[in-house]
Enzyme design. Structure first.
Site, PDB file in Angstrom:
ATOM      1  CG  ASN A   1     -44.054  -5.721 -31.426  1.00 27.20           C
ATOM      2  OD1 ASN A   1     -45.125  -5.259 -31.072  1.00 27.20           O
ATOM      3  ND2 ASN A   1     -42.944  -5.246 -32.174  1.00 27.20           N
ATOM      4  CG  HIS A  51     -42.501  -4.235 -37.416  1.00 29.15           C
ATOM      5  ND1 HIS A  51     -42.617  -3.000 -36.724  1.00 29.15           N
ATOM      6  CD2 HIS A  51     -41.878  -3.858 -38.684  1.00 29.15           C
ATOM      7  CE1 HIS A  51     -41.920  -1.952 -37.603  1.00 29.15           C
ATOM      8  NE2 HIS A  51     -41.420  -2.531 -38.599  1.00 29.15           N
ATOM      9  CG  ASP A 106     -39.441  -2.924 -34.681  1.00 32.86           C
ATOM     10  OD1 ASP A 106     -40.446  -3.329 -33.959  1.00 32.86           O
ATOM     11  OD2 ASP A 106     -39.420  -1.910 -35.315  1.00 32.86           O
ATOM     12  CD  GLU A 118     -49.947  -5.557 -38.177  1.00 32.71           C
ATOM     13  OE1 GLU A 118     -50.180  -5.428 -37.201  1.00 32.71           O
ATOM     14  OE2 GLU A 118     -49.841  -4.524 -39.144  1.00 32.71           O
TER      15      GLU A 118
HETATM   16  C1  GRF Z   1     -50.083  -2.465 -36.206  1.00 35.23           C
HETATM   17  O1  GRF Z   1     -49.827  -2.207 -37.491  1.00 35.23           O
HETATM   18  C2  GRF Z   1     -48.835  -3.205 -35.521  1.00 35.23           C
HETATM   19  O2  GRF Z   1     -48.249  -3.798 -36.324  1.00 35.23           O
HETATM   20  C3  GRF Z   1     -48.187  -2.102 -35.105  1.00 35.23           C
HETATM   21  O3  GRF Z   1     -48.903  -1.175 -34.741  1.00 35.23           O
HETATM   22  C4  GRF Z   1     -50.177  -1.265 -35.277  1.00 35.23           C
HETATM   23  C5  GRF Z   1     -51.116  -1.406 -34.295  1.00 35.23           C
HETATM   24  O4  GRF Z   1     -52.544  -1.761 -34.673  1.00 35.23           O
HETATM   25  N1  GRF Z   1     -46.823  -2.453 -34.130  1.00 35.23           N
HETATM   26  P1  GRF Z   1     -53.829  -1.860 -33.843  1.00 35.23           P
HETATM   27  O5  GRF Z   1     -53.788  -0.855 -32.539  1.00 35.23           O
HETATM   28  O6  GRF Z   1     -53.684  -3.295 -33.407  1.00 35.23           O
HETATM   29  O7  GRF Z   1     -55.199  -1.550 -34.578  1.00 35.23           O
END
Ligand code: GRF
Length: 199
Positions: A109, A111, A152, A181
């Site tokens: 995952n 976060h 988490d 990310e």
């Molecule tokens: C991201 O910020 C991720 O970290 C969290 O949810 C959000 C998803 O964004 N778990 P996306 O759907 O990938 O645009």
């Protein structure tokens, strides 16, 4: 280098999903996105999958009120598409026990904070960035971690940091974290495929 057979779970926007799909397509990642599953039938993520010609499934408690039945349906889809590694990207539903057991050690995952800071139940979306600003943290970032039962938790696999600026708002922080990310998720998957990160 190991080819990764991925399946993604995502509930809304799917921008991380798109970043991973793009990196599979341009060869940065030795992987394929075999299937996308969403609990939200109207999600942009499912539309992205369809646009890319990737099998896309809406599977939720609306269709399978019992979690055990939902898990069975999800596992069947994952097996059908030879998924070896599940990538959660903005998936807003807790995973069922049977699914966690079936894919133990093979679910990751992302976060939007430097876990263990600002994680846990209820900490998602802008709530995370609000908490960062409220607590006066000088840095934040993103974390990729293995998924166990609780929200988490699970071993941290990788993190990337950014500085929090005095001028930052929740929106500006959210935008900068989202950008890293995308990089971090792809980089981490590449490290997994090269055997540099062991699950
Ligand atoms: C991201 O910020 C991720 O970290 C969290 O949810 C959000 C998803 O964004 N778990 P996306 O759907 O990938 O645009």
């Amino acid at each position: 280098m190991k080819h990764l057979n991925l399946g993604a779970f995502t509930s809304h926007r799917g921008s991380n999903l798109q970043a991973i799909i793009d990196s599979c397509k341009d060869g940065r990642l030795n992987a394929s996105m075999n299937v996308v599953i969403s609990n939200n039938s109207g999600s942009q993520a499912l539309q992205r999958a369809k646009n890319e010609g990737i099998p896309a499934y809406h599977l939720s408690n609306r269709l399978y009120p019992l979690n055990a039945d939902l898990d069975r349906a999800i596992i069947a889809v994952l097996h059908k598409h030879n998924v070896e590694l599940i990538v959660l990207a903005g998936y807003m539903k807790e995973l069922g026990r049977d699914l966690l057991e079936e894919y133990k050690g093979s679910i990751i995952n992302i976060h939007p904070s430097l876990l263990p800071r600002h994680g846990g139940k209820g900490m998602y979306g802008i709530k995370v960035h609000e908490a960062v600003l409220q607590s006066g943290d000088k840095k934040t970032g993103a974390t990729v971690h293995l998924v166990k039962g609780e929200y988490d938790s699970g071993r941290i696999l990788s993190q990337r940091e950014i500085a929090v600026r005095d001028t930052d708002t929740v929106e500006s922080l959210a935008a900068r974290v989202l950008e890293i990310e995308h990089e971090l998720y792809v980089a981490t998957l590449a490290q997994i495929s090269r055997g540099e990160i062991l699950l």
